[in-house]
Write a protein that holds these residues in place. Structure first.
Motif, PDB file in Angstrom:
ATOM      1  N   ILE A  62       0.864  -1.183   0.000  1.00  0.00           N
ATOM      2  CA  ILE A  62       0.000   0.000   0.000  1.00  0.00           C
ATOM      3  C   ILE A  62       0.895   1.226   0.000  1.00  0.00           C
ATOM      4  CG2 ILE A  62      -1.666   1.348   1.316  1.00  0.00           C
ATOM      5  CD1 ILE A  62      -2.923  -1.246   2.250  1.00  0.00           C
ATOM      6  N   GLN A  63       0.678   2.095  -0.995  1.00  0.00           N
ATOM      7  CA  GLN A  63       1.417   3.349  -1.070  1.00  0.00           C
ATOM      8  C   GLN A  63       0.641   4.425  -0.329  1.00  0.00           C
ATOM      9  OE1 GLN A  63       2.333   4.825  -4.994  1.00  0.00           O
ATOM     10  NE2 GLN A  63       3.534   6.518  -4.171  1.00  0.00           N
ATOM     11  N   ALA A  64       1.390   5.266   0.389  1.00  0.00           N
ATOM     12  CA  ALA A  64       0.777   6.362   1.138  1.00  0.00           C
ATOM     13  C   ALA A  64       0.086   7.329   0.186  1.00  0.00           C
ATOM     14  CB  ALA A  64       1.836   7.100   1.952  1.00  0.00           C
ATOM     15  N   GLN A  65      -0.954   7.940   0.677  1.00  0.00           N
ATOM     16  CA  GLN A  65      -1.636   9.006  -0.038  1.00  0.00           C
ATOM     17  C   GLN A  65      -2.237   9.942   0.989  1.00  0.00           C
ATOM     18  OE1 GLN A  65      -4.161   5.955  -2.105  1.00  0.00           O
ATOM     19  NE2 GLN A  65      -5.789   7.432  -1.693  1.00  0.00           N
ATOM     20  N   SER A 127       7.455   7.887  12.697  1.00  0.00           N
ATOM     21  CA  SER A 127       6.531   7.336  11.702  1.00  0.00           C
ATOM     22  C   SER A 127       7.314   6.501  10.695  1.00  0.00           C
ATOM     23  CB  SER A 127       5.798   8.453  10.954  1.00  0.00           C
ATOM     24  OG  SER A 127       5.004   9.217  11.817  1.00  0.00           O
ATOM     25  N   PRO A 128       6.757   5.368  10.269  1.00  0.00           N
ATOM     26  CA  PRO A 128       7.457   4.568   9.266  1.00  0.00           C
ATOM     27  C   PRO A 128       7.337   5.186   7.872  1.00  0.00           C
ATOM     28  CG  PRO A 128       5.366   3.556   9.792  1.00  0.00           C
ATOM     29  CD  PRO A 128       5.518   4.735  10.706  1.00  0.00           C
ATOM     30  N   LEU A 129       8.414   5.131   7.117  1.00  0.00           N
ATOM     31  CA  LEU A 129       8.388   5.515   5.713  1.00  0.00           C
ATOM     32  C   LEU A 129       8.272   4.257   4.855  1.00  0.00           C
ATOM     33  CD1 LEU A 129       8.513   7.878   3.702  1.00  0.00           C
ATOM     34  CD2 LEU A 129      10.998   7.624   3.708  1.00  0.00           C
ATOM     35  N   ILE A 130       8.972   3.209   5.261  1.00  0.00           N
ATOM     36  CA  ILE A 130       8.866   1.889   4.644  1.00  0.00           C
ATOM     37  C   ILE A 130       8.713   0.899   5.799  1.00  0.00           C
ATOM     38  CG2 ILE A 130       9.956   0.143   3.167  1.00  0.00           C
ATOM     39  CD1 ILE A 130       9.659   2.744   1.644  1.00  0.00           C
ATOM     40  N   GLY A 137       0.265 -15.842   6.409  1.00  0.00           N
ATOM     41  CA  GLY A 137       1.043 -16.623   5.458  1.00  0.00           C
ATOM     42  C   GLY A 137       1.627 -15.806   4.323  1.00  0.00           C
ATOM     43  N   GLY A 138       1.280 -14.522   4.248  1.00  0.00           N
ATOM     44  CA  GLY A 138       1.785 -13.639   3.195  1.00  0.00           C
ATOM     45  C   GLY A 138       2.572 -12.486   3.775  1.00  0.00           C
ATOM     46  N   ARG A 139       2.886 -11.515   2.928  1.00  0.00           N
ATOM     47  CA  ARG A 139       3.687 -10.378   3.338  1.00  0.00           C
ATOM     48  C   ARG A 139       3.011  -9.065   2.934  1.00  0.00           C
ATOM     49  NH1 ARG A 139       5.352 -14.655   2.115  1.00  0.00           N
ATOM     50  NH2 ARG A 139       4.955 -14.323  -0.094  1.00  0.00           N
ATOM     51  N   VAL A 140       3.141  -8.050   3.815  1.00  0.00           N
ATOM     52  CA  VAL A 140       2.547  -6.730   3.584  1.00  0.00           C
ATOM     53  C   VAL A 140       3.672  -5.701   3.614  1.00  0.00           C
ATOM     54  CG1 VAL A 140       0.876  -5.025   4.425  1.00  0.00           C
ATOM     55  CG2 VAL A 140       0.428  -7.450   4.756  1.00  0.00           C
ATOM     56  N   LEU A 141       3.571  -4.696   2.735  1.00  0.00           N
ATOM     57  CA  LEU A 141       4.545  -3.618   2.685  1.00  0.00           C
ATOM     58  C   LEU A 141       3.793  -2.293   2.709  1.00  0.00           C
ATOM     59  CD1 LEU A 141       7.780  -3.007   1.568  1.00  0.00           C
ATOM     60  CD2 LEU A 141       6.353  -2.048  -0.210  1.00  0.00           C
ATOM     61  N   TYR A 142       4.281  -1.386   3.538  1.00  0.00           N
ATOM     62  CA  TYR A 142       3.777  -0.012   3.531  1.00  0.00           C
ATOM     63  C   TYR A 142       4.857   0.845   2.910  1.00  0.00           C
ATOM     64  CZ  TYR A 142       2.685   4.689   5.084  1.00  0.00           C
ATOM     65  OH  TYR A 142       2.439   6.040   5.107  1.00  0.00           O
ATOM     66  N   TYR A 143       4.497   1.576   1.854  1.00  0.00           N
ATOM     67  CA  TYR A 143       5.410   2.469   1.156  1.00  0.00           C
ATOM     68  C   TYR A 143       4.937   3.883   1.429  1.00  0.00           C
ATOM     69  CZ  TYR A 143       7.930   4.639  -2.729  1.00  0.00           C
ATOM     70  OH  TYR A 143       8.738   5.441  -3.499  1.00  0.00           O
ATOM     71  N   GLY A 144       5.639   4.615   2.282  1.00  0.00           N
ATOM     72  CA  GLY A 144       5.169   5.883   2.801  1.00  0.00           C
ATOM     73  C   GLY A 144       5.409   7.111   1.946  1.00  0.00           C
ATOM     74  N   TYR A 145       5.992   6.949   0.775  1.00  0.00           N
ATOM     75  CA  TYR A 145       6.168   8.101  -0.107  1.00  0.00           C
ATOM     76  C   TYR A 145       4.860   8.394  -0.833  1.00  0.00           C
ATOM     77  CZ  TYR A 145      11.298   7.966   0.207  1.00  0.00           C
ATOM     78  OH  TYR A 145      12.602   8.017   0.636  1.00  0.00           O
ATOM     79  N   ILE A 146       4.328   9.602  -0.647  1.00  0.00           N
ATOM     80  CA  ILE A 146       3.167  10.050  -1.416  1.00  0.00           C
ATOM     81  C   ILE A 146       3.707  10.453  -2.783  1.00  0.00           C
ATOM     82  CG2 ILE A 146       1.306  11.746  -1.566  1.00  0.00           C
ATOM     83  CD1 ILE A 146       1.534  12.033   1.516  1.00  0.00           C
ATOM     84  N   GLU A 147       3.149   9.893  -3.845  1.00  0.00           N
ATOM     85  CA  GLU A 147       3.746  10.063  -5.175  1.00  0.00           C
ATOM     86  C   GLU A 147       4.017  11.524  -5.535  1.00  0.00           C
ATOM     87  OE1 GLU A 147       2.965   9.383  -9.888  1.00  0.00           O
ATOM     88  OE2 GLU A 147       1.353   8.947  -8.495  1.00  0.00           O
TER      89      GLU A 147
END
Length: 181
Positions: A62-65, A127-130, A137-147
């Motif tokens: 999920i990318q930040a917005q 605050s996390p940026l990444i 059983g899966g993996r989640v990623l937070y991508y904190g850069y707002i495009e």
């Protein structure tokens, strides 16, 4: 997000399909990336597709917005509390995803507390940026850069980061991990 699509398309090992809600997301993907979504267009089924993929051992990013869709619920690793108009990067944990990448500070960042997982790149206020987590059983990623609030998308390391992130989310090991002496 044309920058993300281009970064993923650069790798011949990644096949990119772009779906724009309110369409349904078909099964058969290793990774789903939610980026720049209109909160009113995101359907509950779109989020269920991500949850189902996690239970099958896949990955979700999920990318930040500026305004997160409320439907993300458990898929979102942070509890957003606002934005910081002048963030700075405090620390970067050395992992297969972040190794050798210079994560520059964004022009603006979403602030919030990490709900689960670990921060790989952290801002001055904590605050996390990444961030990443393993779930169901899966993996989640937070991508904190707002495009539109970051220049990282222009950095030559941007496609490198996304290739590593996609492989991590899909559960594929890095090349050094596969090539033992």
């Amino acid at each position: 997000n044309r920058f993300l699509t281009t970064a993923l398309d650069v790798s011949d090992q990644i096949e990119v399909t772009v779906e724009s809600p309110p369409t349904t997301i078909e099964a058969g993907y290793d990774v789903i990336v939610y980026s720049n979504l209109d909160p009113d267009s995101l359907l509950p089924g779109n989020v269920e597709s991500g949850a189902d993929l996690l239970s099958e051992g896949g990955g979700v990013a999920i990318q930040a917005q500026s305004e997160f869709p409320s439907q993300y619920s458990d898929l979102l690793l942070i509890d957003p509390t606002g934005t910081d108009p002048s963030p700075t990067v405090r620390s970067t944990e050395e992992t297969d995803i972040t190794r050798g990448i210079d994560f520059q500070p964004p022009d603006e960042a979403v602030t919030g507390e990490l709900q689960s997982g670990r921060a790989l790149v952290e801002l001055r206020d904590g605050s996390p940026l990444i961030a990443t987590d393993e779930r169901d059983g899966g993996r989640v990623l937070y991508y904190g850069y707002i495009e539109d609030k970051s220049s990282f998308k222009y950095n030559y390391q941007y496609p490198v980061f996304w290739k590593r992130a996609a492989f991590h989310l899909a559960g594929r090991q890095s090349l050094p991990a596969l090539n033992h002496e």
